[in-house]
Design an enzyme around this catalytic site. Structure first.
Site, PDB file in Angstrom:
ATOM      1  N   GLU A 118       0.823  -1.213   0.000  1.00 10.79           N
ATOM      2  CA  GLU A 118       0.000   0.000   0.000  1.00 10.79           C
ATOM      3  C   GLU A 118       0.853   1.258   0.000  1.00 10.79           C
ATOM      4  O   GLU A 118       0.584   2.214  -0.722  1.00 10.79           O
ATOM      5  CB  GLU A 118      -0.896  -0.002   1.244  1.00 10.79           C
ATOM      6  CG  GLU A 118      -2.041  -0.959   1.158  1.00 10.79           C
ATOM      7  CD  GLU A 118      -2.924  -0.636  -0.015  1.00 10.79           C
ATOM      8  OE1 GLU A 118      -3.136   0.543  -0.308  1.00 10.79           O
ATOM      9  OE2 GLU A 118      -3.391  -1.580  -0.655  1.00 10.79           O
ATOM     10  N   GLU A 138      -4.216 -10.175   2.795  1.00 12.96           N
ATOM     11  CA  GLU A 138      -4.900  -9.977   4.075  1.00 12.96           C
ATOM     12  C   GLU A 138      -6.179 -10.780   4.274  1.00 12.96           C
ATOM     13  O   GLU A 138      -6.618 -10.972   5.412  1.00 12.96           O
ATOM     14  CB  GLU A 138      -5.230  -8.489   4.279  1.00 12.96           C
ATOM     15  CG  GLU A 138      -4.028  -7.613   4.492  1.00 12.96           C
ATOM     16  CD  GLU A 138      -3.514  -7.013   3.207  1.00 12.96           C
ATOM     17  OE1 GLU A 138      -2.976  -5.909   3.249  1.00 12.96           O
ATOM     18  OE2 GLU A 138      -3.659  -7.656   2.142  1.00 12.96           O
TER      19      GLU A 138
END
Length: 760
Positions: A118, A138
């Site tokens: 990210e 995730e």
């Protein structure tokens, strides 16, 4: 004294005006909130400084970032400033990094996973080394990608919707070279050229020689809205089919769609809020428990848990924590073993006795990790068959693209087949993997004592037989240990290391090291019939047989259990392992635990009629040429015959069981036996049993493991149900003393033991 920060970001400004911001939090530069606050602070400093023209973000010691520190979950669930939606996604990445008036480039080496990726995607460009791993895995923790920081919004805009969905829903990372072809990174260079290339790239953006891209607002890779919705709906249908008990993958798809339909900012806020909602779900708590439980087993592991050094979840531990650069420190001590300061001895050569399915699988696992292996069989026919199985295992990897043909042949060259013990004079470890026959194993171990060097570890892959019985005819009890692999041994991630009261701690430490190097999760357990996994789960099939003889339907039971999340029901499992194995292992438990076993004749009756399971195409199911299972209408006659022999009557209530009741009547006896295993000290702690059940038997990880799941229901409830069934159907269901004590106190089953000396 104040709290010691968990990591930081540091900045160094070069003469060229490029600020190098380095993420520092060993071993994999995980993004704790300390690191994130520090990143925001030094980034703002760089923006204020007149001598800084452009910015490069990188990670210390060859790793960009393994992702968010999972220990932050607790604080976020409790609330606070750091837990508010959008804290990371808006305040740090969007408002600080992406909105900056100075260009930024990410220099990626090693890992850029989860939140690490990210941070990189928020930069205006990304430069990667060829073998760096980039991904958003995730979902394996019950939350959506990016820790609420735009993973669902940026990735589709960089690589396209279909590829982004694959990477997120399958938790599938890509290497740097592949990331370049996808558009996720802008260039691939050697690690030693990475930072310098990124510096120049940042200056080129500043001087308009390269595009200044804000990934959140890219649209060229996104499909038209109608096509995008078709892709998303197909993904939803596949997700519901493959993961019917999970909702967070569907939430992930919804959030992606929101960003495409309503714009990235809207999607960003929806993602942040959705993440916060998922954080408190049972699925998330269960998967986080499994994450920590795996790293809390008796293997040597890291003490600093990165959010995404989750290599177990990728290809069943094809990568080890050592490859991720994790520190070689024990995060859990096995009493009397890992707390003695012992150093693993070097294992140079391993011998395997028996080239059947287990022996060939173990041999495959060893040679894949560059261990030279001697494979012994009793005759040339069996030996060639064993070598053929190993070759087939390697060829399967070649077909899947996991290794080249050249590498396969080189790996196979590490295997040597023999028919005698002449080559055993310099081996460091032997693993016996023959059939479950006590006298045969005793003779083998007596021979090994004669032919192997005095330091050689003598291990058995037995799944049920007491190791003291196997080693009864030897004098080398300190060298005898259990090395129980699960089939297929080169694929399944669990290794049960079984220690007797006389096994040397050095032998255990050595085997822990081997287990780690062959990419297994080793769990040290005490010695008893069935050890931990098989002993816990012996009531699994016995409970199913008890229900069927009293009127329950075989296929309804299997359907309910697979719906619960098991890979297959108890009857399909018996067909798979074979009736011969089922009878042999079941006999061990009947012999050792006669007061609490269900003695059904159903399987022996079917075996007498030349049914042996999948291998004969007839068992509880019928099998076609492609091994597809279908119900067998003839099964009823065998059930009736077994019922007559047992002398039991049909219970109308058991004919109408709900799925919930079936799950409880199958699994509560398993929980009961797990309580005995724990109370007797066979396992160090309850979470070891959770990992053993998940990795050894396929218990659904999103339920947190057997003991964790049981505690979610409560000891009082489980005790009351077992007591009720015990009164109706006999001692098989009788709650054990430990369970009764916990229920009386209303205490969790997995609480640390207050008494009982571990058999370790």
């Amino acid at each position: 004294m104040g709290r010691t920060p968990k990591g930081r970001a540091v900045m160094e400004v070069g003469a060229d005006g490029v600020a190098i911001i380095t993420l520092v939090n060993p071993p994999v530069n995980s993004l704790s909130f300390d690191v994130l606050y520090s990143l925001k602070e030094v980034y703002e400093q760089a923006l204020r400084r007149d001598d800084v023209k452009a910015i490069v973000i990188t990670g210390a010691k060859g790793k960009f970032s393994g992702g968010f520190d999972i220990s932050a979950f607790g604080g976020m669930q409790a609330g606070g400033a750091a837990s508010k939606p959008g804290f990371v996604s808006v305040e740090i990445l969007t408002d600080t990094v992406e909105a900056a008036r100075k260009p930024s480039v990410a220099a990626i080496d090693g890992l850029a996973l989860g939140g690490g990726l990210e941070v990189a995607m928020a930069c205006n460009a990304r430069i990667s080394s060829p073998n760096a791993q980039l991904g958003l895995p995730e979902l394996q923790l019950g939350v959506i990608p990016g820790f609420g920081v735009e993973g669902t919004q940026r990735l589709p805009r960089l690589v396209g919707l279909s590829k982004a969905l694959e990477m997120m829903l399958k938790s599938k990372p890509v290497k740097g070279v592949d990331a370049h072809s996808l558009g996720l990174v802008d260039a691939v260079v050697a690690p030693d050229q990475l930072v310098n290339t990124a510096r120049q790239w940042a200056l080129d953006i500043l001087n308009c020689r390269r595009p200044w891209v804000r990934s959140l607002y890219k649209t060229d890779k996104l499909e038209p809205l109608g096509e995008a919705r078709e892709i998303l709906n197909f993904a939803r249908a596949q997700t519901r089919k493959q993961a019917p008990n999970l909702t967070h993958p569907l939430v992930c798809i919804d959030v992606i769609e929101a960003g495409i339909v309503s714009g990235p900012v809207s999607g960003l806020w929806k993602e942040a809020e959705a993440f916060q909602g998922l954080l408190g779900t049972d699925t998330c708590k269960s998967l986080v428990h499994i994450f920590f439980a795996q790293r809390g087993t008796s293997k040597i592991s890291t003490t600093n848990f990165s959010f995404w050094n989750l290599e177990h979840w990728w290809q069943l531990n094809q990568k080890s924590e050592a490859e991720l650069g994790c520190q070689n420190k024990p995060n859990h001590l096995v009493p009397g073993i890992t707390d003695l300061g012992l150093v693993p001895r070097r294992i140079n050569k391993v011998a395997i006795i028996g080239g059947g399915l287990m022996g060939s699988g173990i041999s495959t696992a060893l040679i894949l990790s560059n261990y030279p292996v001697i494979l012994k069989e009793v005759n040339e026919k069996f030996l060639q068959a064993g070598i053929g199985r190993v070759r087939a295992n390697l060829q399967s990897r070649v077909k899947k693209g996991a290794m080249t043909q050249e590498k396969s042949e080189k790996t196979l060259s590490l295997l040597k087949g023999v028919l005698d013990y002449e080559s055993f004079k310099d081996v460091d470890m032997v693993i016996e993997a023959v059939i479950e026959n006590v006298s045969l194993k005793q003779q083998i171990f007596a021979d090994l004592e004669t032919y192997c060097p005095p330091h050689c570890i003598l291990a058995s892959n037995t799944s049920t037989i007491d190791l003291n019985l196997i080693g009864e005819k030897t004098r080398s009890h300190d060298r005898i240990v259990g090395a129980h692999f699960f089939s297929p041994a080169h694929v399944m991630p669990l290794l049960e290391i079984v220690r007797t009261q006389r096994t040397s701690p050095q032998v255990i430490v050595d085997l822990l090291d081997v287990g780690k190097k062959i990419k297994k999760t080793p769990v040290v357990v005490g010695n008893c019939t069935g050890f931990a996994v098989n002993r816990m789960f012996f009531p699994y099939t016995q409970a199913a047989l008890l229900l069927v003889e009293r009127g329950a339907d075989v296929y309804k039971i299997d359907k309910a259990i697979t719906k619960f999340g098991m890979p297959m029901g108890p009857f399909r499992l018996v067909d798979l392992v074979g009736f011969g194995v089922a009878i042999a292992t079941g006999g061990q438990f009947v012999q050792n635990f006669p007061e609490r076993t269900n003695k059904s004749m159903l399987i022996p009756i079917m075996q007498e009629d030349k049914r042996a399971g999948e291998t004969t195409r007839k068992g509880f199911y019928l099998y076609d040429d492609k091994r597809k299972a279908s119900p067998d209408p003839e099964l009823k006659k065998y059930v009736e015959k077994a019922r007559d022999i047992s002398g039991v009557a049909i219970d109308p209530k058991l004919m109408k069981l709900s799925d919930k009741e079936i799950v409880e009547m199958i699994f509560f006896p398993v929980v009961n036996e797990a309580c005995r295993v724990y109370a007797e000290g066979i396992a160090v702690k309850a979470s070891d049993l959770d990992i053993a059940g998940v990795m050894g038997m396929g218990f659904p990880p999103y339920r947190g493991g057997l003991m964790f799941w049981a505690d979610s229901l409560g000891s009082k409830y489980i005790y009351s149900r077992l007591e009720e069934w015990s009164n109706l159907y006999g001692g098989f269901f009788k709650p054990c003393e430990y369970l009764a004590e916990r229920a009386a106190k209303g205490a969790p089953l997995s609480s640390p033991l207050e008494r009982a000396k571990p058999r370790l």
